[in-house]
Design a protein around this motif. Structure first.
Motif, mmCIF file in Angstrom:
data_model
loop_
_atom_site.group_PDB
_atom_site.id
_atom_site.type_symbol
_atom_site.label_atom_id
_atom_site.label_comp_id
_atom_site.label_asym_id
_atom_site.label_seq_id
_atom_site.Cartn_x
_atom_site.Cartn_y
_atom_site.Cartn_z
ATOM 1 N N GLU A 81 0.030 14.997 1.048
ATOM 2 C CA GLU A 81 0.500 14.741 2.406
ATOM 3 C C GLU A 81 -0.700 14.696 3.342
ATOM 4 O OE1 GLU A 81 3.617 17.324 3.751
ATOM 5 O OE2 GLU A 81 4.359 17.546 1.713
ATOM 6 N N ALA A 82 -1.090 13.511 3.689
ATOM 7 C CA ALA A 82 -2.228 13.369 4.598
ATOM 8 C C ALA A 82 -1.780 13.735 6.005
ATOM 9 C CB ALA A 82 -2.755 11.949 4.564
ATOM 10 N N PRO A 83 -2.664 14.335 6.782
ATOM 11 C CA PRO A 83 -2.310 14.635 8.166
ATOM 12 C C PRO A 83 -2.125 13.344 8.964
ATOM 13 C CG PRO A 83 -4.596 15.218 7.703
ATOM 14 C CD PRO A 83 -3.990 14.768 6.417
ATOM 15 N N ALA A 84 -1.469 13.463 10.100
ATOM 16 C CA ALA A 84 -1.217 12.295 10.953
ATOM 17 C C ALA A 84 -2.537 11.727 11.473
ATOM 18 C CB ALA A 84 -0.326 12.700 12.122
ATOM 19 N N ASP A 85 -2.545 10.421 11.669
ATOM 20 C CA ASP A 85 -3.733 9.751 12.212
ATOM 21 C C ASP A 85 -3.639 9.765 13.735
ATOM 22 O OD1 ASP A 85 -5.984 8.281 12.669
ATOM 23 O OD2 ASP A 85 -5.298 6.468 11.652
ATOM 24 N N ASP A 86 -3.800 10.962 14.312
ATOM 25 C CA ASP A 86 -3.638 11.120 15.757
ATOM 26 C C ASP A 86 -4.922 11.568 16.450
ATOM 27 O OD1 ASP A 86 -3.800 13.700 14.794
ATOM 28 O OD2 ASP A 86 -1.794 14.288 15.447
ATOM 29 N N PRO A 91 -7.434 20.106 8.566
ATOM 30 C CA PRO A 91 -7.735 19.921 7.148
ATOM 31 C C PRO A 91 -7.142 18.617 6.622
ATOM 32 C CG PRO A 91 -7.125 22.186 7.561
ATOM 33 C CD PRO A 91 -6.848 21.423 8.832
ATOM 34 N N GLY A 92 -7.945 17.939 5.800
ATOM 35 C CA GLY A 92 -7.545 16.651 5.248
ATOM 36 C C GLY A 92 -8.076 15.472 6.044
ATOM 37 N N MET A 93 -8.870 15.754 7.078
ATOM 38 C CA MET A 93 -9.414 14.692 7.928
ATOM 39 C C MET A 93 -10.895 14.460 7.633
ATOM 40 S SD MET A 93 -6.843 13.818 9.881
ATOM 41 C CE MET A 93 -7.260 13.143 11.471
ATOM 42 N N VAL A 94 -11.313 13.205 7.752
ATOM 43 C CA VAL A 94 -12.724 12.850 7.716
ATOM 44 C C VAL A 94 -13.173 12.850 9.176
ATOM 45 C CG1 VAL A 94 -14.423 11.074 7.169
ATOM 46 C CG2 VAL A 94 -12.506 11.497 5.613
ATOM 47 N N VAL A 95 -14.152 13.694 9.459
ATOM 48 C CA VAL A 95 -14.580 13.933 10.838
ATOM 49 C C VAL A 95 -16.020 13.449 11.008
ATOM 50 C CG1 VAL A 95 -14.879 15.704 12.613
ATOM 51 C CG2 VAL A 95 -13.105 15.990 10.855
ATOM 52 N N THR A 96 -16.267 12.768 12.111
ATOM 53 C CA THR A 96 -17.626 12.380 12.466
ATOM 54 C C THR A 96 -17.972 13.100 13.758
ATOM 55 O OG1 THR A 96 -17.365 10.216 11.445
ATOM 56 C CG2 THR A 96 -19.191 10.469 12.991
ATOM 57 N N ILE A 97 -19.108 13.810 13.731
ATOM 58 C CA ILE A 97 -19.560 14.559 14.901
ATOM 59 C C ILE A 97 -20.971 14.134 15.266
ATOM 60 C CG2 ILE A 97 -18.117 16.591 14.475
ATOM 61 C CD1 ILE A 97 -20.622 17.944 13.235
ATOM 62 N N ALA A 160 -11.893 11.260 13.970
ATOM 63 C CA ALA A 160 -11.140 12.103 13.017
ATOM 64 C C ALA A 160 -10.048 11.233 12.430
ATOM 65 C CB ALA A 160 -10.554 13.316 13.723
ATOM 66 N N LYS A 161 -10.196 10.914 11.142
ATOM 67 C CA LYS A 161 -9.253 10.033 10.444
ATOM 68 C C LYS A 161 -8.782 10.722 9.165
ATOM 69 C CE LYS A 161 -9.787 6.342 13.048
ATOM 70 N NZ LYS A 161 -8.727 5.999 13.959
ATOM 71 N N PRO A 162 -7.535 10.488 8.749
ATOM 72 C CA PRO A 162 -7.063 11.092 7.483
ATOM 73 C C PRO A 162 -7.903 10.608 6.304
ATOM 74 C CG PRO A 162 -5.231 10.211 8.742
ATOM 75 C CD PRO A 162 -6.489 9.742 9.419
#
Length: 165
Positions: A81-86, A91-97, A160-162
């Protein structure tokens, strides 16, 4: 029982199946194998000076610890179950900082447990200092986290994308 994102481990179906298979092996055939090793070493005589016996007992202890870890992890796992693309970091998101707001100094990572870890992308635990700092923030937000030396670092959430792994 209601689960918060802090005690949930996000797993792909493949990772879940792999960990479940490891647990089944350790709980069955591996336990039998270690029992045979311990029995054979015990027959060698004096246990105080029996290196084979002590090594087998240590191996048994490590194996039982892994069984407990896997059991707990799989009990709290959310599979597929991927998190929402909001745009919310979780957790479960690809994050760019971007570090200190410098968009030329960026890091892209997967926010997930090591069992979910990907070989394609660096993974940070939600319980890590960085993970705790960015979790719950939105794209465009600033976040802070504590460095090992006690200082605070600031980052800007660029995306932040699933994870689609």
């Amino acid at each position: 029982m209601t689960q918060t994102s802090e005690n949930v481990t996000w797993l792909t179906q493949e990772a879940y199946n792999q960990l479940k298979a490891e647990l089944e092996y350790l709980s069955g055939p591996a336990r039998t194998e270690i029992s045979v090793k311990i029995a054979a070493a015990r027959e060698e005589g004096d246990l105080r000076e029996n290196g084979g016996y002590h090594a087998a007992k240590e191996e048994q202890g490590k194996m039982e610890l892994r069984v407990r870890q896997l059991t707990q992890l799989l009990e709290h796992a959310k599979v597929g179950e991927a998190p929402a693309d909001d745009g919310v970091v979780e957790p479960g998101m690809v994050v760019t900082i971007a570090f200190d707001g410098d968009e030329s100094d960026t890091l892209t990572f997967l926010l997930a447990s090591r069992e979910y870890a990907s070989t394609e992308i660096e993974t940070y635990s939600p319980q890590s200092p960085l993970g705790l700092g960015v979790n719950g923030k939105r794209t465009g937000d600033d976040a802070e986290y504590e460095l090992p030396n006690g200082r605070t670092a600031s980052v800007k959430i660029l995306a932040a994308k699933p994870y689609t792994g």
